[in-house]
Design an enzyme around this catalytic site. Structure first.
Site, short mmCIF file in Angstrom:
data_model
loop_
_atom_site.label_atom_id
_atom_site.label_comp_id
_atom_site.label_asym_id
_atom_site.label_seq_id
_atom_site.Cartn_x
_atom_site.Cartn_y
_atom_site.Cartn_z
N GLU A 1 19.99 -4.98 67.48
CA GLU A 1 19.03 -3.88 67.89
C GLU A 1 18.00 -4.73 68.86
OE1 GLU A 1 16.34 -1.60 65.09
OE2 GLU A 1 14.75 -2.85 66.00
N THR B 1 15.62 0.65 70.47
CA THR B 1 14.49 1.43 69.78
C THR B 1 13.66 2.52 70.95
OG1 THR B 1 12.86 -0.08 70.36
CG2 THR B 1 13.85 -0.41 67.98
N TYR B 2 13.16 3.46 70.10
CA TYR B 2 12.46 4.63 70.93
C TYR B 2 10.92 4.51 70.41
CZ TYR B 2 12.07 9.39 72.27
OH TYR B 2 11.73 10.70 72.88
N ALA C 1 7.16 5.38 69.31
CA ALA C 1 6.51 6.58 68.67
C ALA C 1 6.08 7.52 69.80
CB ALA C 1 5.17 5.93 67.86
N ARG D 1 13.15 10.65 61.99
CA ARG D 1 12.02 11.68 61.90
C ARG D 1 10.90 10.70 63.06
NH1 ARG D 1 7.78 11.63 57.15
NH2 ARG D 1 7.31 9.63 57.97
N ASP E 1 7.61 7.39 62.59
CA ASP E 1 6.42 7.09 62.06
C ASP E 1 5.40 8.02 62.78
OD1 ASP E 1 7.28 5.64 59.94
OD2 ASP E 1 7.35 3.93 61.22
N LYS F 1 21.03 14.61 54.84
CA LYS F 1 21.19 14.01 56.13
C LYS F 1 23.02 13.87 56.17
CE LYS F 1 18.02 10.53 56.28
NZ LYS F 1 16.96 9.62 56.86
P1 FAD Z 1 13.28 11.04 57.08
O1 FAD Z 1 14.81 11.08 56.77
O2 FAD Z 1 12.75 12.57 57.81
O3 FAD Z 1 12.41 10.89 55.67
C1 FAD Z 1 11.04 10.88 56.17
C2 FAD Z 1 10.42 10.97 54.55
O4 FAD Z 1 10.48 12.39 54.35
C3 FAD Z 1 11.30 10.28 53.38
O5 FAD Z 1 10.19 10.15 52.55
C4 FAD Z 1 12.18 11.36 52.76
O6 FAD Z 1 12.41 11.00 51.55
C5 FAD Z 1 11.37 12.80 53.10
N1 FAD Z 1 12.42 13.84 53.36
C6 FAD Z 1 13.40 13.77 53.96
N2 FAD Z 1 13.87 15.05 54.45
C7 FAD Z 1 13.08 15.79 53.96
C8 FAD Z 1 13.29 17.14 53.37
N3 FAD Z 1 14.34 17.86 54.15
N4 FAD Z 1 12.10 17.65 52.88
C9 FAD Z 1 11.34 16.92 52.08
N5 FAD Z 1 11.08 15.75 52.41
C10 FAD Z 1 12.00 15.03 53.23
N6 FAD Z 1 10.86 4.55 64.41
C11 FAD Z 1 10.64 4.86 65.58
O7 FAD Z 1 9.56 5.30 65.85
N7 FAD Z 1 11.22 4.39 66.67
C12 FAD Z 1 12.32 3.59 66.28
O8 FAD Z 1 13.31 3.48 67.16
C13 FAD Z 1 12.83 3.39 65.17
N8 FAD Z 1 13.89 2.77 64.70
C14 FAD Z 1 14.25 2.62 63.33
C15 FAD Z 1 15.48 2.12 62.94
C16 FAD Z 1 15.99 1.93 61.78
C17 FAD Z 1 17.50 1.29 61.48
C18 FAD Z 1 15.11 2.32 60.74
C19 FAD Z 1 15.60 2.23 59.35
C20 FAD Z 1 13.99 2.89 60.98
C21 FAD Z 1 13.59 3.11 62.33
N9 FAD Z 1 12.24 3.77 62.61
C22 FAD Z 1 12.05 3.87 63.82
C23 FAD Z 1 11.30 4.04 61.60
C24 FAD Z 1 11.60 5.44 60.92
O9 FAD Z 1 11.25 6.32 62.01
C25 FAD Z 1 10.55 5.57 59.95
O10 FAD Z 1 11.03 4.82 58.84
C26 FAD Z 1 9.97 7.06 59.57
O11 FAD Z 1 8.97 6.88 58.58
C27 FAD Z 1 11.22 7.93 58.60
O12 FAD Z 1 12.35 8.37 59.34
P2 FAD Z 1 13.44 9.03 58.76
O13 FAD Z 1 14.44 9.18 59.99
O14 FAD Z 1 14.02 7.93 57.84
O15 FAD Z 1 12.83 10.24 58.22
#
Ligand code: FAD
Length: 289
Positions: free
Chosen positions: A16, A47-48, A50, A106, A108, A164
């Site tokens: 990454e 990465t992308y 916020a 999603r 942060d 997912k």
């Molecule tokens: P989701 O899968 O949507 O989950 C978020 C929360 O909501 C979880 O607690 C989950 O249990 C809950 N949830 C999920 N779906 C639902 C639903 N349908 N109904 C109710 N609750 C639900 N962030 C950045 O901004 N830029 C990046 O480049 C970046 N790179 C990353 C790379 C990796 C490998 C990882 C693991 C994370 C990265 N992140 C990045 C961080 C990520 O954006 C955060 O962890 C964020 O808080 C959650 O994203 P997610 O896709 O896991 O969200």
């Protein structure tokens, strides 16, 4: 070949990187990439920021990787502040450049936000949208071996991961997790929940004290005793800290490979020299060796 297909045949290997800030030159990262290519990675993800703060630089980096012909670029992409029309435009831009691998997140929430302020609230909705409109993409999604910090329970978080998968994700990329036994417990738990996607494990190199504490804790991840001891013992000596941290990271890589992972993803932190030392010590040789 799609990354998810590679992972079904053998362990993939990847890095990454993050894009430079808008006012910073691109050259140092291009130089880093040249060094990372010598490991012949299957892919390099970018990465992308916020709220899409550095979306332009992310596109530049993905384009450079694609044009090198030396690794598959995987773009990260988030729902933060993103409306459907903009998402469509962005995804078409990636495809036009030949970038057809995406980590659908999603994101942060920026400080003071309580939601995404976009058209999608969760990553699974973005996965469905990509699948419906741009089925060419190979889609990765995030997985959290120590539970996402906002989820009420592991069970709930795993149900959301399953959604997912059911929405069309092709593989999982994990959040940093220093605790290999915890990873193994989680991997077994998600398999029992019917999640069969290949798992690409992210390893965060331990190079300096404050960043590793910040990155670990901000994700709701734990600091295991062995790492805590390194932090305590070498807290006033950055050089010795780095030496011990690199040794710790090499051991982590061995342990994860032994755990039978489908992919090893190294968070390079854009630091090719330290990464080269760690990988060479772990027996992963580059073409300069
Ligand atoms: P989701 O899968 O949507 O989950 C978020 C929360 O909501 C979880 O607690 C989950 O249990 C809950 N949830 C999920 N779906 C639902 C639903 N349908 N109904 C109710 N609750 C639900 N962030 C950045 O901004 N830029 C990046 O480049 C970046 N790179 C990353 C790379 C990796 C490998 C990882 C693991 C994370 C990265 N992140 C990045 C961080 C990520 O954006 C955060 O962890 C964020 O808080 C959650 O994203 P997610 O896709 O896991 O969200």
């Amino acid at each position: 070949m799609k990354i998810s297909e590679i992972m079904k045949k053998r362990m993939s290997f990847s890095f990454e990187v993050f894009p430079p800030k808008t006012d910073q030159p691109m050259e140092p990262l291009l130089d880093t990439l040249e060094h990372l290519y010598t490991f012949r990675p299957d892919f390099i993800s970018c990465t992308y920021g916020a709220g899409g703060t550095n979306a332009g630089r992310n596109i530049e980096v993905c384009k450079a990787i694609k044009e090198s012909g030396k690794a598959t670029p995987v773009t990260h992409f988030t729902c933060i502040g993103n409306k459907k029309e903009n998402i469509k435009k962005s995804l078409q831009t990636y495809l036009d450049m030949g970038v057809d691998h995406i980590l659908a997140l999603r994101g942060d929430f920026p400080k003071g936000w309580e939601g995404t302020r976009g058209d999608f609230n969760y990553a699974n909705e973005l996965v469905t949208f990509i699948k419906e409109n741009f089925p060419e993409f190979c889609i990765a999604v995030a997985g959290n071996p120590e539970k996402h910090f906002q989820a009420a329970s592991f069970e709930e978080d795993i149900v959301h991961l399953r959604v997912k998968q059911d929405s069309g994700a092709d593989y999982i990329m994990t959040q940093l997790c220093h605790d290999v036994e915890q990873y193994e417990w989680w991997a077994e738990k998600i398999r029992k929940a019917g999640i069969s996607l290949p798992i690409d494990v992210g390893v965060m190199p331990v190079l300096s004290k404050d960043p590793i504490i910040r990155m670990t804790v901000s994700n709701g991840s734990a600091i295991p005793r062995e790492l805590a001891e390194i932090i305590g013992r070498y807290s006033d000596n950055p050089e010795d800290f780095k030496k011990a941290g690199k040794e710790y990271t090499v051991k982590q890589i061995y342990k994860f490979i032994n755990a039978g992972i489908n992919g090893l993803h190294i968070y390079s932190l854009n630091k090719w020299k330290d990464i080269t030392d760690i990988l060479n010590d772990a027996g992963i040789l580059n073409s300069n060796k």
